[in-house]
Write a protein that holds these residues in place. Structure first.
Motif, short mmCIF file in Angstrom:
data_model
loop_
_atom_site.label_atom_id
_atom_site.label_comp_id
_atom_site.label_asym_id
_atom_site.label_seq_id
_atom_site.Cartn_x
_atom_site.Cartn_y
_atom_site.Cartn_z
N TRP A 119 -18.80 6.16 27.60
CA TRP A 119 -18.11 7.22 26.86
C TRP A 119 -17.31 6.64 25.71
O TRP A 119 -16.92 7.37 24.78
CB TRP A 119 -17.19 8.02 27.80
CG TRP A 119 -16.25 7.17 28.62
CD1 TRP A 119 -16.45 6.76 29.91
CD2 TRP A 119 -15.00 6.61 28.21
NE1 TRP A 119 -15.39 5.99 30.33
CE2 TRP A 119 -14.48 5.88 29.31
CE3 TRP A 119 -14.25 6.66 27.05
CZ2 TRP A 119 -13.26 5.20 29.26
CZ3 TRP A 119 -13.03 5.99 26.98
CH2 TRP A 119 -12.55 5.27 28.07
N TYR B 16 -16.60 7.99 21.50
CA TYR B 16 -15.22 8.04 21.01
C TYR B 16 -15.07 7.21 19.74
O TYR B 16 -14.53 7.68 18.74
CB TYR B 16 -14.23 7.53 22.07
CG TYR B 16 -12.82 7.50 21.50
CD1 TYR B 16 -12.06 8.66 21.44
CD2 TYR B 16 -12.29 6.33 20.95
CE1 TYR B 16 -10.79 8.66 20.86
CE2 TYR B 16 -11.03 6.32 20.38
CZ TYR B 16 -10.28 7.48 20.32
OH TYR B 16 -9.04 7.47 19.74
N LYS C 39 -11.64 18.74 18.61
CA LYS C 39 -11.47 17.38 19.12
C LYS C 39 -12.81 16.69 19.41
O LYS C 39 -12.84 15.65 20.06
CB LYS C 39 -10.63 17.40 20.41
CG LYS C 39 -9.21 17.93 20.24
CD LYS C 39 -8.38 16.98 19.39
CE LYS C 39 -6.94 17.46 19.30
NZ LYS C 39 -6.09 16.53 18.49
N THR D 52 -16.20 14.53 19.17
CA THR D 52 -16.59 13.25 18.58
C THR D 52 -18.07 13.25 18.24
O THR D 52 -18.47 12.82 17.17
CB THR D 52 -16.30 12.08 19.54
OG1 THR D 52 -17.06 12.25 20.74
CG2 THR D 52 -14.82 12.03 19.88
N VAL E 152 -16.01 13.58 26.54
CA VAL E 152 -15.65 12.78 25.36
C VAL E 152 -16.42 13.26 24.13
O VAL E 152 -15.88 13.28 23.02
CB VAL E 152 -15.90 11.28 25.61
CG1 VAL E 152 -15.62 10.46 24.35
CG2 VAL E 152 -15.02 10.79 26.76
N GLY F 49 -13.14 14.41 22.85
CA GLY F 49 -12.71 13.04 23.10
C GLY F 49 -11.57 12.52 22.24
O GLY F 49 -10.99 11.49 22.57
N ARG F 50 -11.24 13.22 21.14
CA ARG F 50 -10.13 12.72 20.32
C ARG F 50 -8.77 13.18 20.86
O ARG F 50 -7.77 13.16 20.15
CB ARG F 50 -10.32 13.14 18.87
CG ARG F 50 -11.18 12.14 18.10
CD ARG F 50 -11.37 12.47 16.66
NE ARG F 50 -12.21 13.63 16.47
CZ ARG F 50 -11.78 14.83 16.09
NH1 ARG F 50 -10.50 15.03 15.87
NH2 ARG F 50 -12.62 15.82 15.93
N LEU G 14 -6.39 11.78 23.52
CA LEU G 14 -6.20 10.59 24.36
C LEU G 14 -5.69 10.94 25.75
O LEU G 14 -5.78 10.12 26.66
CB LEU G 14 -5.24 9.62 23.67
CG LEU G 14 -5.74 8.98 22.37
CD1 LEU G 14 -4.69 8.06 21.78
CD2 LEU G 14 -7.04 8.21 22.60
N LEU H 298 -8.09 9.19 29.09
CA LEU H 298 -8.98 8.39 28.24
C LEU H 298 -8.22 7.21 27.64
O LEU H 298 -8.73 6.08 27.62
CB LEU H 298 -9.57 9.28 27.14
CG LEU H 298 -10.57 8.67 26.16
CD1 LEU H 298 -11.51 9.75 25.63
CD2 LEU H 298 -9.90 7.97 24.99
N LEU I 250 -8.28 3.49 18.69
CA LEU I 250 -7.73 3.91 19.97
C LEU I 250 -6.26 4.27 19.85
O LEU I 250 -5.78 5.22 20.49
CB LEU I 250 -7.92 2.79 21.00
CG LEU I 250 -7.50 3.09 22.44
CD1 LEU I 250 -8.25 4.29 22.98
CD2 LEU I 250 -7.72 1.87 23.31
N PRO J 211 -6.42 8.16 16.73
CA PRO J 211 -7.72 8.87 16.71
C PRO J 211 -8.12 9.37 15.33
O PRO J 211 -9.31 9.63 15.10
CB PRO J 211 -7.50 10.03 17.68
CG PRO J 211 -6.40 9.57 18.60
CD PRO J 211 -5.50 8.73 17.74
N THR K 153 -11.06 7.58 13.66
CA THR K 153 -12.44 7.68 14.13
C THR K 153 -13.30 8.37 13.07
O THR K 153 -12.79 9.20 12.30
CB THR K 153 -12.52 8.46 15.44
OG1 THR K 153 -11.99 9.77 15.23
CG2 THR K 153 -11.74 7.75 16.55
#
Length: 581
Positions: A200, A204, A259, A261, A409, A413-414, A416, A429, A467, A470, A473
């Motif tokens: 996963w 992300y 959110k 990904t 995710v 996934g964004r 946390l 996450l 991480l 986010p 990303t």
């Protein structure tokens, strides 16, 4: 007392073992739709300068004539592999005319599914089978799902790594000796199980499909209101799940999840309910082979309703859950180069796992070749970690949990604070990812020591910034660019496609020459002709198949000719190439 992980790192960090970590092999496969300058799907055939899609070594097609696929040779130098992929893009961009390569995973503007023409591989038996297989995918899942593009990352450890790793494992675990290839296969399946647990992380960090164009969702609205685009009158297996996804409008003609990904890796993309109940285990080579064979021979009630033939035309190769073993949709797969007419399961059973294929990478819209060097270094690091880390068996229930984690995710996934299942416990996450990065730091230092550099630690630091924030990303960056520039998703993609096009035209080849690609195109056409002539096709059949042939003029200047359906001979393009003799 040292943990098993600490013992592993200590053993591999000894000077006599470090050299065994040098020489990781990787290869890239990258898909891209051909589009017009207005972001609509190109409906032209596979361009003639790229030779035969059936036999070309580096340039072919995937599901449709419009979905190109580029393949690099295997190499131990990640930079050379990326440069080769970039050279393929340079050559393709120089021969696309007014068309462009779509730089994102989710499709461009497609008004109707009938615009998506199935890939044509000629009149040979193998060529017709490839097209019929794609007709089956269209009947089962719909053409729009098959228009989604991605990057596949092929990975294997150096040959001299395996005896060293075997020795370390034997010293720590008292067990009977086994053939080295059996140990290699067992180790790769351990890598696969850890990737399933931890993979996963890939959507992300690298997911780049948080939004889709409205035309992609048109068939979902039809399904919701009781209509369908399926030519056989059946709803595609993923349409019901898609229609329930809480997408929000953005711009004038786009939809997104705030959110998300990777919608490509969600039920909106390559998720398919038809394969959810497959009994395919990754706990051993024998269990995997058995499950794969069963899926490829077991009739599926939903696909049986479609029918295999209608009015003499194939709708699919068969009504089994998998028409062919390659139809298995998975984020990672064990692989082995197959011989002619050999199934993957037979090759794996006979000669074991040779490499693994990661299939969960979205196309990177900000990289000319769809992937960048930092991503490749991180993938090498992450996959090496998955190989070295202890990897218990996965039960069917655990595989279900793994899939749930990936879907979460992909769609949100964004966040946390998103709760994921780690075995029997739940954790966020962000917390879980930090633990993984802590272990990855150990592996990065070890690989850099073996490599006498710092590229793995640099790759890890760059990804760790995503991480902690986010917004860094690619999925977040795409939504931010859409908002700041007031662009729909396809307008953003078109802007990036033109940017990549202009840059690639201005830069020179690094690993290959234009003549190398042109010559491979000619050779591929010759190979396809040989395949078809070996099947004793008549001259009229050769003409009707639109074969392209070449002849030699002045000994050293091959000229490419196109035979059209009216038997008129026309010069298509003259290549200045060295003689093959």
């Amino acid at each position: 007392m040292k943990s098993s992980w600490e013992h592993t790192l200590e053993s591999l960090s000894c000077p006599k073992f470090l050299t065994a970590l040098k020489g990781i092999r990787r290869g890239l496969e990258k898909e891209s739709l051909r589009t017009r300058g207005d972001s609509r799907l190109a409906t032209t055939p596979h361009p003639a300068p790229f030779g035969s899609a059936l036999t070309h070594a580096w340039i072919t097609t995937d599901f449709s004539e419009s979905l190109m696929e580029f393949i690099t040779p295997v190499d131990t130098d990640a930079e050379k592999t990326l440069e080769f992929m970039t050279d393929i893009h340079r050559y393709v961009h120089r021969h696309l005319g007014d068309e462009l390569l779509w730089p994102v995973s989710m499709p461009c503007t497609i008004e109707k599914e009938s615009d998506i023409e199935l890939a044509n591989y000629g009149q040979s038996t193998v060529g017709k089978m490839k097209t019929r297989y794609r007709r089956g995918l269209k009947s089962r899942y719909g053409s729009l799902m098959q228009a989604i593009a991605g990057v596949h990352y092929n990975f294997s450890m150096p040959d001299n790594f395996w005896p060293v790793w075997y020795q370390i494992k034997l010293e720590r675990i008292k067990r009977d000796r086994q053939p080295l290839q059996d140990f290699i296969s067992e180790s790769y399946f351990g890598l696969i199980r850890n990737f399933l647990r931890l993979g996963w992380m890939i959507p992300y960090l690298f997911g780049a499909s948080p939004a889709v164009d409205a035309t992609f969702l048109k068939h979902i609205r039809h399904a919701t209101h009781g209509r369908t685009n399926n030519e056989n009158g059946h709803r595609h297996s993923n349409e019901i799940a898609q229609s329930k996804m809480p997408l929000k409008p953005i711009g004038r003609s786009s939809y997104y999840l705030p959110k998300a990904t990777s919608l490509r890796m969600s039920d909106l993309g390559y998720g398919t309910k038809a394969q959810d109940n497959l009994d395919i285990s990754y706990n051993s080579l024998s269990e995997f082979v058995s499950g794969l064979r069963q899926a490829a021979s077991q009739p599926n009630p939903a696909f049986k309703k479609i029918g295999v033939k209608r009015h003499g035309e194939y709708l699919q190769l068969n009504a089994n859950t998998l028409q062919q073993e390659s139809e298995l949709y998975a984020s990672i797969r064990p692989k082995r180069v197959t011989k002619s007419d050999e199934k993957l399961s037979d090759a794996l059973e006979a000669r074991g796992v040779e490499y693994i294929e990661v299939r969960s990478l979205d196309v990177n819209p900000y990289a000319e070749a769809g992937i960048d060097l930092n991503q490749m270094h991180f993938l090498d690091l992450f996959l090496t970690y998955c190989l070295l880390k202890e990897s218990p068996d996965l039960s069917r229930e655990q595989q279900r949990i793994v899939k749930e984690n990936h879907n979460k995710v992909a769609t949100c996934g964004r966040d946390l604070s998103l709760k994921l299942r780690d075995g029997k416990k739940s954790r966020t996450l962000g917390e879980w990812a930090e633990d993984i990065f802590s272990d990855l730091a150990d592996v990065a230092r070890m690989l850099d020591k073996a490599d006498q550099g710092e590229r793995f630690q640099e790759a890890l630091r760059e990804q760790h910034r995503k991480l902690t924030n986010p917004a860094l990303t690619p999925s977040a960056k795409m939504l931010q660019d859409m908002e700041e520039e007031d662009l729909d998703i396809n307008a953003l993609a078109l802007s990036l496609a033109k940017k990549h096009h202009h840059k690639l035209l201005k830069t020179d080849y690094t690993q290959m020459r234009a003549d190398d690609f042109a010559w491979e195109s000619i050779v591929s056409l010759h190979k396809q002709r040989d395949i078809e002539e070996e099947e004793i096709l008549t001259f009229n059949e050769l003409i009707s198949s639109h074969l392209v042939e070449y002849v030699y003029l002045n000994c050293h200047k091959p000229t490419l000719f196109f035979y059209d359906q009216h038997n008129d001979l026309q010069v298509y393009e003259r290549f200045q190439l060295p003689s093959p003799l």
